[in-house]
Enzyme design. Structure first.
Site, PDB file in Angstrom:
ATOM      1  N   SER A 137       0.752  -1.230   0.141  1.00 27.55           N
ATOM      2  CA  SER A 137       0.022   0.014  -0.014  1.00 27.55           C
ATOM      3  C   SER A 137       1.008   1.108  -0.217  1.00 27.55           C
ATOM      4  O   SER A 137       0.143   2.272  -0.276  1.00 27.55           O
ATOM      5  CB  SER A 137      -0.907  -0.027   1.333  1.00 27.55           C
ATOM      6  OG  SER A 137      -0.225   0.066   2.458  1.00 27.55           O
ATOM      7  N   ASP A 167      -4.410   8.126   7.660  1.00 26.72           N
ATOM      8  CA  ASP A 167      -5.373   7.013   8.330  1.00 26.72           C
ATOM      9  C   ASP A 167      -5.064   6.268   9.335  1.00 26.72           C
ATOM     10  O   ASP A 167      -5.631   5.140   9.762  1.00 26.72           O
ATOM     11  CB  ASP A 167      -5.990   6.072   7.075  1.00 26.72           C
ATOM     12  CG  ASP A 167      -4.901   5.360   6.350  1.00 26.72           C
ATOM     13  OD1 ASP A 167      -4.008   5.275   6.977  1.00 26.72           O
ATOM     14  OD2 ASP A 167      -5.364   4.688   5.404  1.00 26.72           O
ATOM     15  N   HIS A 212      -1.364   4.623   6.859  1.00 32.58           N
ATOM     16  CA  HIS A 212      -0.715   5.459   5.558  1.00 32.58           C
ATOM     17  C   HIS A 212      -0.540   6.949   5.947  1.00 32.58           C
ATOM     18  O   HIS A 212      -1.235   7.532   6.989  1.00 32.58           O
ATOM     19  CB  HIS A 212      -1.383   5.274   4.290  1.00 32.58           C
ATOM     20  CG  HIS A 212      -1.648   3.727   4.184  1.00 32.58           C
ATOM     21  ND1 HIS A 212      -2.918   3.266   4.763  1.00 32.58           N
ATOM     22  CD2 HIS A 212      -0.734   2.769   3.698  1.00 32.58           C
ATOM     23  CE1 HIS A 212      -2.997   1.999   4.179  1.00 32.58           C
ATOM     24  NE2 HIS A 212      -1.869   1.570   3.822  1.00 32.58           N
TER      25      HIS A 212
END
Length: 370
Positions: A41, A341, A344
């Site tokens: 990610s 978040d 991240h």
């Protein structure tokens, strides 16, 4: 003396950001003409949301992800651009499209990274009692995609080597293997034994791309993942959990340091075996550490508190109220926050780290003689 040394290091970090990449692309010889990204990610530009049903319906597939640059969700796990986007900007390339994007522009490389992916296969992790919750597209799957892509553009192996000679490969993997183990077990000491196997999978990937013709390979280490709000939520301060001077979970910082040291040792061994290939350790750990240590000077108000999230704790994180869920708010100015978040980072945090990495780490290493 220790405080003076720390102050000097901080000044160097701030100066590197202020200089804003005085190294010009022409000094990278031979010039880079494509980037091939593997990872999770931290680097995914849209594979997960096309990979499976879970990804398609994940929060990453809708706003507020992407709200502050693309103004729509692209599958990037941030409010805007990622470090790979800033790397592409530096080389004046289009942003790398996801491999699974059938309408993608692959003229200057391909992004194979999948959010949630691991270095070890999902089957290997399952045998250890560790579940990969988002995707089965581990690093080995991404390498299979890369091989299929190569077959489509250069059926002849020698032709492929010529096409890849001036490409930059980034293999960013192995963080989630450890993350998932920590989240499921919380027995941090027992996780150290996984590290050699995880790094072994990364090593195998490096050797594979070298066999295909890669001449410059960048391999990032792990972040200070003990500083992420999700872990501050999972490991609140008590007699069993110690925090360091940055107010991060000390045991997790030690684990990420161990993993990074093991990776660096492995890369040195690989470099000795492949003297004509530039194999570069990308120091994500110190890029993030420098950002946190200099956060106020860099204009950040929040370093360890989630921007997009909701929680009755100092980290503003709750596992049932994560970013993208209905009713979960976004902070007024994400540029003032390091964490987007809880897992991240914000676009601005990624830009600062990308600039530092290029200036002080990646460009000097890929530009010098092999």
């Amino acid at each position: 003396m220790a405080n003076n040394a720390k102050t000097y290091v901080n000044l160097v970090f701030l100066l590197a950001i202020a200089l804003s990449l005085h190294v010009i692309q022409g000094q990278v010889q031979p010039p880079i003409d494509a980037i091939y990204q593997f990872g999770d990610s931290i680097s995914d530009t849209g594979n997960l949301i096309r990979d499976n049903f879970i990804g398609e319906h994940s929060p990453f597939a809708s706003l507020p992800y992407g709200q502050d640059f693309f103004h729509e969700a692209t599958g990037r796990c941030s409010n805007g651009r990622l470090m790979i986007d800033f790397f592409a900007e530096y080389f004046k390339f289009p942003y790398l499209d996801a491999y699974l994007n059938k309408a993608g522009n692959f003229s200057h490389g391909v992004n194979f990274a999948v959010a949630g992916s691991t270095a070890l296969t999902t089957g290997t992790l399952a045998l250890k009692g560790i579940i990969s919750p988002l995707t089965w597209s581990s690093l080995s799957v991404q390498l299979n995609w890369f091989q299929s892509y190569l077959t489509s553009i250069c059926p002849d192996l020698n032709d492929c080597k010529n096409k890849l000679a001036n490409a930059l490969f980034i293999i960013e993997s192995g963080g989630n293997d450890i993350n998932y183990a920590v989240m499921e077990r919380k027995n941090i000491q027992g996780i150290y034994g996984m590290v050699p196997e995880v790094i072994g999978a990364v090593k195998a990937a490096i050797e594979e791309v070298i066999n295909f013709g890669a001449t410059r390979v960048v391999v990032p280490g792990n972040f200070l993942f003990g500083c992420m709000p999700i872990y501050l939520y999972m490991f609140p301060p008590n007699n069993a959990t110690l925090y360091d001077e940055l107010h991060c979970v000390e045991q997790l910082i030690e684990l990420s340091t161990f993993q990074n040291n093991f990776l660096q040792k492995t890369l040195k061994e690989l470099q000795a075996e492949h003297p004509l290939v530039k194999i570069v350790y990308a120091d994500y750990f110190n890029a993030m550490k420098g950002l946190l240590q200099n956060a106020t000077a860099l204009g950040f108000d929040e370093t360890l508190r989630t921007c997009c999230g909701m929680g009755d704790n100092s980290a503003n994180f709750g596992i049932t109220k994560i970013c993208g869920f209905k009713g979960v708010p976004v902070c007024p100015n994400p540029d003032k926050s390091v964490s987007w978040d809880g897992i991240h980072m914000t676009e601005r945090a990624y830009k600062i780290m990308a600039d530092w990495l290029l200036q002080h780490n990646i460009l000097p290493a890929i530009s010098k003689a092999a």
